[in-house]
Design a protein around this motif. Structure first.
Motif, short mmCIF file in Angstrom:
data_model
loop_
_atom_site.label_atom_id
_atom_site.label_comp_id
_atom_site.label_asym_id
_atom_site.label_seq_id
_atom_site.Cartn_x
_atom_site.Cartn_y
_atom_site.Cartn_z
N ASP A 97 29.23 28.12 49.00
CA ASP A 97 28.17 27.31 49.60
C ASP A 97 28.65 25.89 49.86
OD1 ASP A 97 26.28 29.28 49.78
OD2 ASP A 97 25.41 28.88 47.81
N CYS A 107 31.11 25.97 52.83
CA CYS A 107 30.39 26.15 54.10
C CYS A 107 29.60 24.90 54.47
CB CYS A 107 29.47 27.36 54.02
SG CYS A 107 30.32 28.95 53.97
N ARG A 108 29.01 24.24 53.47
CA ARG A 108 28.25 23.02 53.74
C ARG A 108 29.17 21.92 54.29
NH1 ARG A 108 26.49 22.44 48.98
NH2 ARG A 108 24.86 23.98 49.19
N THR A 160 31.98 22.49 55.85
CA THR A 160 32.38 22.94 57.19
C THR A 160 31.32 22.60 58.22
OG1 THR A 160 33.61 24.76 56.17
CG2 THR A 160 33.15 24.93 58.52
N ILE A 192 39.96 28.92 55.23
CA ILE A 192 39.12 30.13 55.19
C ILE A 192 39.84 31.29 55.87
CG2 ILE A 192 36.93 31.11 55.98
CD1 ILE A 192 35.72 28.31 55.71
N THR A 239 34.76 35.91 53.20
CA THR A 239 34.59 34.51 53.62
C THR A 239 34.16 34.41 55.08
OG1 THR A 239 36.95 34.40 54.14
CG2 THR A 239 36.27 33.70 51.94
N TRP A 297 30.44 35.03 55.25
CA TRP A 297 29.74 33.89 54.66
C TRP A 297 29.65 32.75 55.66
CZ3 TRP A 297 28.62 34.88 49.37
CH2 TRP A 297 27.86 33.92 48.75
N LEU A 298 30.77 32.44 56.31
CA LEU A 298 30.80 31.36 57.29
C LEU A 298 29.97 31.72 58.52
CD1 LEU A 298 31.91 28.61 58.16
CD2 LEU A 298 33.89 29.79 59.11
N ALA A 300 26.34 31.13 57.77
CA ALA A 300 26.05 29.70 57.69
C ALA A 300 26.03 29.07 59.08
CB ALA A 300 27.10 29.01 56.81
#
Length: 688
Positions: free
Chosen positions: A170, A173-174, A176, A248, A263, A266-267, A270
């Motif tokens: 998290d 990603c935040r 990013t 990533i 990953t 996940w990205l 997001a």
């Protein structure tokens, strides 16, 4: 290696070359220089395999008797090169040795310290590439943690490590997304300043002039002239985002005990949620942004997503396309090729756009300008209140083209649905006035002036009917502007499809026996073709109200009687805008849209339009005769403006030639009245 080994290698190499430089071949000297330079500039991406081979070549040469170099002279250089070689090996084998010797199971007891290190890594753009190290370490915990004799503690550790990994992803990603937003911001800035290429040229220009000492860094106005700092900031933000995406990309999957973290997925989630939020804010908050500004922001988002796709194998096109369709499509209004529906009550962004444009074009201080072909704020509207917007900034052709680029045909259909649904109240009131005056309209005789004048006075609600007709016409004018912009965009983006649509329309118009089906009519309308006969959505709205044959037959008479309304008393033609001060030119669009829409065939609609032209000619002749006889009731009516009105009606009416009007209304009379308008303008100008 950089700070200790490289300087020692340089010193010993120079010493050896000074003593035996003539004996050592040139290619061997170059090999030593390359080895030393690689040690000075070593980094994790260096080619360690090539360095190893270079070391063995140098060592084999210096140790051989054929070199002619005494061992006591070559030993210092061999010793230093050998230490450097061993350090190269340590760097290359660090990961393998870490896995082999380190016990990573204990890192779970140092949560705060490691999270502080992770935060430090994420906050420094030059260290963003190492952000996935903690995830790698967590992936090794399962190999190094032996808790088989403590099942309760093992369950807690598994849960704790999995939660830690999710929190870490998290955070990554935040960060990013924060870099993604900064990239969008600087991309938007560069596009407003002339684009990326111009930014690069400015940076090169200022760099070259600094090198030639032509300008100083502290020169006043330097930053505003060259803007190099902004470009360098944009470049730094893009590089930081590239490091994050590269980290990533190198680790696609991590397994922490039985949990597998992808990953990429996940990205992707997001980014999808973040782009959804950005597009939802595309047109601003309380005050709507201009479509050209919104399109520039959308292009900045698209450029940032393309940058992401260049670094990592994510299909960002689907992210952008899916969110645009989500916000700017309302399937309740009908899909492409389906009939338009006007009972939508959703709160999507495209519905908000529809209500915004409805509120804008119905404002008292907004008028349609036939010369500019878009809505404008009236010149005399000086007392602008807070929150009032200029109509030109939202209805001009470039703005509507930008709107069509964003929302597409689906969005245009949804906006049309909102506008037509808001018109239903005005249309029903028009029908009510027609029904109430049906008896008097049936008795109306336009041939006899005395009888005509008596019967016209009995017709009630003329002013209300004209006001409703103006309101309907303004809405239809805006829909026509939208379709024109949509057709223009399609001709640029999909010219082949646009040409096919044009060929179909030519064939239909050239052969009067061809009657297109409902689905083809919907496709033509959704492609921006403007013809009330084929616009099924508008036809259904108008036919629902004017289905009665009696009401339909009274349409030409009612519109011909509107010249005697109070609105026409204050209506004046304005040559500078080619429009009227009260907006009565919108009635032309109303008549030319409603009559073909509610008539079953083109021939019937032409007959009704021809009847309206003839009745209007009779009305204008009667009013002219009464005005020439100094009738007091005619003193406030401006007959020349009415002549201009009917003339403009004939110019835009397809299928009816000018001789239909000239058979009833003498051309010399009409021309004389129109000339009076321009003569009055010249007289007023000379008086000033």
């Amino acid at each position: 290696i950089r700070n200790i080994d490289a300087p020692r290698c340089t010193t010993e190499m120079k010493s050896l070359l000074q003593k035996h430089g003539q004996r050592i071949p040139l290619d061997m000297q170059n090999l030593m220089t390359v080895f030393t330079n690689e040690a000075r500039e070593v980094n994790p991406k260096s080619n360690f395999v090539a360095l190893h081979l270079n070391f063995f070549r140098i060592a084999s040469y210096l140790c051989s008797r054929s070199s002619g170099i005494p061992p006591e002279d070559s030993s210092p250089l061999l010793y230093v090169f050998g230490e450097t070689y061993s350090h190269f090996c340590n760097v290359l084998q660090t990961k393998q040795r870490l896995v082999r010797t380190a016990n990573l199971g204990s890192i779970i007891w140092y949560k705060e310290d490691i999270r502080n290190v992770l935060g430090w890594t994420l906050n420094r753009p030059d260290l963003n590439g190492y952000c996935m190290t903690l995830m790698q370490m967590l992936g090794h915990v399962k190999y190094d943690l032996n808790l088989k004799y403590c099942p309760d503690e093992q369950a807690n550790v598994i849960k704790y490590a999995t939660q830690w990994a999710e929190i870490t992803m998290d955070d990554i990603c935040r960060t990013t997304l924060r870099s993604f937003d900064n990239t969008i911001q600087w991309s938007d800035y560069l596009s407003n300043q002339g684009g990326l290429r111009e930014g690069i040229s400015k940076l090169e220009s200022i760099t070259n002039k600094k090198a030639r000492n032509k300008i100083r860094i502290d020169t006043p106005g330097l930053e505003s002239k060259y803007g190099s700092q902004q470009y360098m900031n944009a470049q730094a933000q893009a590089q930081g985002l590239g490091r994050l995406l590269g980290a990533i990309r190198d680790i696609k999957q991590i397994q922490i005990f039985k949990t597998v973290i992808n990953t990429y997925d996940w990205l992707y989630e997001a980014l999808d949620g973040h782009v959804d939020e950005k597009i939802g804010q595309l047109f601003g908050g309380e005050h709507l942004r201009r479509p050209t500004e919104a399109l520039a922001s959308l292009k900045s988002i698209q450029r940032a997503l393309s940058y992401v796709e260049q670094h990592i194998a994510l299909n960002t096109s689907d992210i952008l396309r899916g969110n645009v369709l989500k916000h700017f499509t309302d399937i309740r209004a009908g899909m492409i090729g389906e009939s338009l529906k006007t009972d939508t009550k959703t709160k999507s962004l495209v519905q908000r756009l529809g209500h915004f444009y409805w509120d804008l074009i119905t404002k008292d201080y907004v008028a349609f300008c036939p010369l500019k072909k878009h809505f404008v704020t009236k010149p005399h509207h000086h007392h602008k209140k807070k929150g009032e917007l200029r109509a030109e900034g939202y209805t001009a052709h470039p703005e509507l083209r930008a709107l069509c680029h964003i929302i597409g045909p689906y969005g245009i259909k949804a906006i049309q649905s909102v506008l037509l649904s808001n018109l239903s109240n005005d249309i029903n009131k028009m029908k009510q006035i027609l029904s109430e005056n049906s008896v008097y309209l049936g008795q109306l005789n336009f041939d006899d002036m005395a009888s005509w004048w008596t019967q016209v006075q009995k017709i009630n609600g003329r002013d209300d009917f004209l006001n409703y007709a103006i309101q309907v016409g303004r809405c239809l004018q805006f829909i026509s502007m939208l379709k024109n912009a949509q057709r223009s965009v399609q001709e640029d983006d999909i010219p082949f499809v646009s040409q096919i649509i044009n060929l179909v329309m030519r064939r239909i118009e050239s052969d009067g026996n061809i009657t297109p089906g409902k689905q083809l009519c919907n496709v033509l309308t959704d492609s921006g073709i403007e013809d009330p006969m084929y616009d099924q959505g508008a036809k259904e709205v108008f036919q629902k109200s004017f289905s009665s044959g009696v009401v339909l037959s009274h349409f030409p008479k009612m519109f011909a009687c509107l010249y005697l309304s109070q609105v026409w008393k204050s209506s004046r033609f304005e040559p500078e805008s080619e429009g009227f001060n009260t907006g009565v030119e919108s009635v032309i669009t109303t008549i030319q849209t409603i009559i073909p829409a509610i008539c079953g065939t083109r021939n019937k609609s032409m007959e009704m339009l021809r009847e309206y032209v003839i009745l209007s000619a009779y009305t204008l002749i009667h009013m002219t005769l009464k005005a020439e006889s100094k009738d007091r009731e005619m003193r406030d009516y401006h007959i020349p403006s009415m002549m201009v009105f009917i003339s403009k009606f004939m110019e835009t009416c397809k299928g009816i030639s000018m001789h239909v009007l000239e058979e009833c209304l003498p051309y010399t009379l009409m021309r004389t009245k129109i000339i009076e308008i321009y003569e009055r303008i010249h007289i007023d100008e000379e008086g000033k």
